[in-house]
Design an enzyme around this catalytic site. Structure first.
Site, PDB file in Angstrom:
ATOM      1  N   GLY A 121      14.587   8.296  25.818  1.00  0.00           N
ATOM      2  CA  GLY A 121      15.541   7.260  26.188  1.00  0.00           C
ATOM      3  C   GLY A 121      16.930   7.854  26.234  1.00  0.00           C
ATOM      4  O   GLY A 121      17.225   8.848  25.571  1.00  0.00           O
ATOM      5  N   GLY A 122      17.814   7.221  27.031  1.00  0.00           N
ATOM      6  CA  GLY A 122      19.157   7.758  27.164  1.00  0.00           C
ATOM      7  C   GLY A 122      19.103   9.181  27.657  1.00  0.00           C
ATOM      8  O   GLY A 122      18.410   9.495  28.625  1.00  0.00           O
ATOM      9  N   ASP A 123      19.823  10.083  26.963  1.00  0.00           N
ATOM     10  CA  ASP A 123      19.816  11.493  27.358  1.00  0.00           C
ATOM     11  C   ASP A 123      19.027  12.334  26.364  1.00  0.00           C
ATOM     12  O   ASP A 123      19.288  13.514  26.198  1.00  0.00           O
ATOM     13  CB  ASP A 123      21.250  12.016  27.487  1.00  0.00           C
ATOM     14  N   GLU A 124      18.041  11.727  25.717  1.00  0.00           N
ATOM     15  CA  GLU A 124      17.220  12.413  24.733  1.00  0.00           C
ATOM     16  C   GLU A 124      15.838  12.724  25.302  1.00  0.00           C
ATOM     17  O   GLU A 124      15.164  11.846  25.846  1.00  0.00           O
ATOM     18  CB  GLU A 124      17.065  11.563  23.467  1.00  0.00           C
TER      19      GLU A 124
END
Length: 300
Positions: free
Chosen positions: A213-216
Site C-alpha cells: 500500500g502507498g509507496d511500500e
C-alpha cells in the site's frame, strides 16, 4: 398419482441445467432444451445419435462414454464437483456433473441420467473476488494478504526442514511525496507501476514482490540461504531504480530504503518477521536514502 409426461417435459425444458439421458453406447435418449441450446443443435435431431456422431473429434466424447459405462457397471452415482471441459463448439466451460443409473424398465434398456450445471460465470466471479482480495489493483502485484500467506507457507516449510533460511525485504520509496507534490497522483501511480515492474525484473524466479500500500513494497526470498545472498538481491532493487522514471512528462528520480529480516529457524511467526523487516527498513531510512539495513545487525 404421477405427473403428466407433458408437465415433466415442460419443467425439464425450463431448467437452466443440462439434462441428458444416454444409453450404454452414449446415444442420446433424451436431452432438455438447455442442453440442445448449449450445443447449438435441435433436441429432437440429437435423439438416437451419440456425441461422436454429432461432434466428431470433440475432446470430451471418450471421457463421457467411459463415465457412462462406469456408472452402468457399478450402479453407483458419479459426481464431479468441478471440472473444465471444452464443449463441441470449442468453448471452455467449468461445470459440475452428476450421473445416475436409471432403472432399465424406464426406457427399455440400461441408461444413465446426467445433470450438468454450468458454473463458468460463478467460477469467474469467485476468481475476481479472490483476485481483488489478494492482489493490488494498481500494480497487479500480490497484496499484503497474499504476501502474508506465502510467508506463512515459507515458515511451515522451514519448520519441516524442507527448505533453508529465507528472507523478507520491506521496501519504502524515498522522496515519493515529492513525486506526488510535483506531478500529482497520476504521476505517483505511474511511478508505482514502473517500480513494481522493475522490482519484478530484479528478483529471482520464484521470489514474490508485493505491494503493501502507498509507496511500500515487500519481497519474499524463499530459500535464499544467507543474509549475504539476500543483501545481493536488495542491491539489485537499488540498481533497478538508478534510471529515473518517466511520469507525467518528466523524469522522476526515486530510490528505496530496504529492511531485511532473515528467517533461519521457525522461531518467529509471520507478523513478527514482517515487524522485524519493517524495523530494519526504518533504520535504513534513518541512515539516509537508498540504504539497506539488516534486522539484528548493527550498522558499521
Amino acid at each position: 398419482m404421477s405427473a403428466p409426461p407433458d408437465l415433466l417435459a415442460a419443467i425439464l425444458d425450463r431448467l437452466p441445467h443440462f439434462v441428458q439421458v444416454v444409453d450404454a453406447d452414449g446415444r442420446y435418449v433424451y436431452v432438455n432444451q438447455a442442453t440442445a441450446a448449449a450445443l447449438e443443435r435441435d433436441a429432437d435431431a440429437m435423439l438416437g445419435k451419440s456425441p461422436a456422431e454429432l461432434f466428431p473429434g470433440a475432446p470430451n466424447n471418450e471421457r463421457m462414454l467411459r463415465e457412462v459405462r462406469a456408472v452402468l457397471n457399478s450402479g453407483a452415482p458419479m459426481h464431479v464437483a468441478e471440472m473444465e471441459v471444452v464443449d463441441p463448439n470449442g468453448r471452455r466451460r467449468v461445470v459440475t456433473n452428476t450421473r445416475h443409473k436409471l432403472p432399465p424398465d424406464l426406457v427399455g434398456r440400461p441408461c444413465v441420467l446426467t445433470i450438468t450445471q454450468d458454473i463458468t460465470q460463478l467460477t469467474r466471479a469467485q476468481e475476481t473476488i479472490r483476485r481483488q482480495a489478494m492482489y493490488d489493483a494498481l500494480t497487479g502485484l500480490p497484496n499484503r494478504n497474499l504476501f502474508a500467506e506465502r510467508v506463512a507457507h515459507a515458515l511451515e516449510s522451514l519448520e519441516r526442514r524442507e527448505t533453508p533460511a529465507f528472507a523478507v525485504l520491506f521496501c519504502d520509496l524515498d522522496e515519493f511525496k515529492a513525486v506526488n507534490d510535483a506531478g500529482g497522483h497520476l504521476a505517483g501511480d505511474a511511478v508505482l507501476v514502473e517500480v513494481a515492474r522493475r522490482f519484478q525484473q530484479a528478483v529471482r524466479p520464484g521470489d514474490t514482490v508485493a505491494r503493501f500500500g502507498g509507496d511500500e513494497f515487500s519481497v519474499l526470498l524463499p530459500a535464499v540461504g544467507t543474509a549475504e545472498a539476500a543483501i545481493m538481491v536488495a542491491g539489485r532493487l537499488h540498481t533497478s531504480l538508478s534510471v529515473p522514471i518517466e511520469a507525467a512528462g518528466a523524469p522522476r528520480s526515486i530510490s528505496v530504503s530496504v529492511g531485511l529480516a532473515m528467517a533461519e529457524h521457525a522461531e518467529v511467526d509471520t507478523a513478527e518477521l514482517l515487524r522485524r523487516a519493517d524495523v530494519a527498513m526504518y533504520r535504513a531510512k534513518k541512515a539516509g536514502t537508498a540504504r539497506t539495513a539488516v534486522f539484528g545487525v548493527l550498522p558499521d
